[in-house]
Write an enzyme that holds these catalytic residues in place. Structure first.
Site: not given
Ligand code: PEP
Ligand code: MG
Length: 544
Positions: A188, A429, A500
């Site tokens: 994070h 994902e 994303c």
């Molecule tokens: C991902 O897994 O690429 C994603 C964008 O979600 P997070 O990073 O919040 O798990």
């Molecule tokens: Mg993710």
């Protein structure tokens, strides 16, 4: 001058004072005193100071994270007013003729253990708070600045790692850089640094103890180096680089308002990832064409109960309104694994990343899920909102999520509550989702590929584990094949497909993603303008 090394996760230079957050406290040794009245007076003053700090923290938190999340500081203040707690400290000072720091520490431990044994889950959760308030009083007794107060001036944050709940309580405008001992490129700390344009180094060998607090340091987050008490010979080139960065920033600003197109004319949508409604300002500052991923779970962490429908409605409405008619994709809460909310997630999972997270948790907690969907639908009249479901592995999950969302729409209609035309998409994902993307594409309006998790699950490499960071390869052929397959299946079914995950913001990976057929990229706000520049030089269909 001391030098430490780490892994750079967001480039940049910072020069300033260090604030150590969450350092392990040294053991407090019992020291006998003759004048117990004086110790009790010191304790009273430290109590008063602690309460003043909490009042201040509460008002700042109300402004930055909202009233409900700020509540924790009010609870802490009430705990410091508890007569049992105060009398216990004074009793220890009187009976053991001991210094106040020790009496507070002992009381903190006793009360914390007492809370842990209680039947009510709410009271058990207060155990950590007693430790927290006692720590604050001890810091004040010693004349040290407690963590929450260190951010009243611009500082370089040094921490073990930042948890999602810690990140919400930081005053972002006063952070010069992040340096953590733990963490990885996907932690994070890294994600937050990218959103806020803050130089960051993770997995470093810096000692996270109070001895560094207040020291002057220079952080070179291009090379991953941290210099304590830097000399002039070192500072001169770093200051020069800082100036160059500012110039580059101004140059990139000229791309604001321009369309994002490849050299051969393919339009690419360039959107921003955000973690809170406050991040919208970073998206707008960097000219995002929309919000491609609003990680809504951050509204749920660091608190004792889920956010109310009203609080969520206000947050989603704020984002939709500020983005005007631009797309805002709200991902339903992806809690579980590293994003924990104790009232909802599980402590005893052996493999939390493979456990009850994302859509699995939503489908298990239908009422909480419905509350979120209601808030999203109600906010949808204020802009152009879409919903996205995380961690999908089957058609059944999509069917159930869509059914619940239909029920929410019907309930709103019955009550004459307006909502807009909201598209529904899924995150790709997991390898499972990519492999059945032909089927999923018929059920939804869009795909967004979460390469962070897709890479983790395809390669069986924990995205948070810096020891195997070298194995975490987003360009691995297996990952690229899954992305290719997802793009083909999306296009066959006439839906758009984006990325994303952090890979979308990687300048080198961008060309590969576009050649695989990606239509949209949602990235950290600070990556938007550099990507717009790069994309304009890329040919998706090279001639010859
Ligand atoms: C991902 O897994 O690429 C994603 C964008 O979600 P997070 O990073 O919040 O798990
Ligand atoms: Mg993710």
């Amino acid at each position: 001058m001391e030098i430490y090394n780490g892994k750079s996760v967001y480039g940049g230079i910072a020069i300033g004072k260090i604030a150590v957050i969450g350092a392990k406290e040294e053991v407090i040794v019992p020291v006998s005193v003759a004048n117990t009245a004086y110790e009790k007076e010191r304790f009273k003053k430290a109590l008063l100071k602690s309460k003043e700090q909490l009042t201040e923290l509460y008002s700042t938190a109300v402004e930055t994270v909202g009233k409900e999340s700020a509540e924790i500081f009010e609870i802490h203040k009430m705990m410091l007013e508890d007569t049992d707690y105060i009398e216990n400290v004074e009793k220890i000072i009187d009976e053991e003729k001991i210094m106040a720091e020790y009496a507070v520490s002992k009381t903190g431990q006793e009360f914390s253990e007492r809370f842990l044994k209680m039947d009510s889950e709410y009271m058990r959760e207060r155990s950590a708070d007693v430790t927290d308030i006692s720590q604050r009083v001890i810091s004040n007794l010693k004349g040290k600045i407690p963590d929450g107060q260190k951010l009243c001036e611009k500082v370089i944050i040094v921490a073990e790692d930042l948890t999602p709940s810690e990140t919400i309580s930081l005053d972002r405008k006063n952070i010069l850089a992040f340096v953590t001992a733990g963490g990885s490129t996907l932690s994070h700390t890294a994600i937050l640094a990218g959103i806020m344009n803050i130089p960051a180094i993770v997995a470093s060998n810096i000692p996270v103890d109070n001895s560094l607090d207040g020291s002057i340091a220079a952080v070179d987050a291009y090379s991953g180096k941290i210099y304590i008490n830097p000399d002039n010979a070192l500072l001169t080139p770093l200051r020069k680089r800082l100036d160059e960065d500012k110039k580059r920033y101004l140059e990139l600003s000229k791309l604001r308002g321009m369309e994002t197109k490849t050299k051969d004319g393919k339009k690419i949508s360039l959107l921003a990832n955000i973690s809170s409604s406050k991040d919208v300002s970073y998206a707008l500052e960097n000219d995002a064409e929309g919000i491609g991923l609003f990680r809504s779970e951050f509204l749920y962490v660091g608190r004792t109960k889920p956010p109310s429908e009203e609080e969520q409605f206000e947050a989603y409405k704020e984002v939709a309104q500020k983005m005007q008619s631009k797309t805002v994709i709200i991902r339903t809460f992806d809690l579980g694994a590293d994003k924990r909310a104790d009232y909802l997630t599980f402590e005893d999972e052996e493999n939390p990343a493979l456990g009850v997270r994302g859509i699995r948790l939503s489908l298990e907690n239908e009422e909480i899920f419905k509350t979120q969907l209601r808030a999203i639908y109600r906010a949808s009249v204020y802009g152009n909102i879409s919903i996205m479901y995380p961690m999908i592995i089957s058609e059944e999950e999509v069917k159930r999520a869509k059914l619940i969302s239909e029920q929410v729409r019907n309930e709103l209609k019955e009550k004459n509550i307006l909502f807009g035309n909201v598209e529904e998409g899924v995150m790709i994902e997991t390898p499972a989702a990519a492999l059945i993307s032909d089927k999923l594409a018929r059920m939804v309006d869009f795909f967004s590929i979460g390469t962070n998790d897709l890479t983790q699950y395809t390669l069986a490499v924990d995205r948070q584990n810096s020891r195997i960071g070298n194995l975490y390869d987003v360009m691995h052929l297996s990952v690229l094949n899954l992305i290719k397959m997802t793009c083909e299946n999306a296009h066959k079914n006439s839906i758009w497909v984006g990325v994303c995950g952090e890979m979308g913001g990687d300048i080198d990976a961008c060309k590969t993603l576009l050649s695989l057929g990606i239509d949209e990229l949602s990235v950290s706000p600070t990556k938007i303008l550099p990507l717009r520049e790069i994309i304009s030089k890329i040919e998706v269909f090279p001639k010859g």
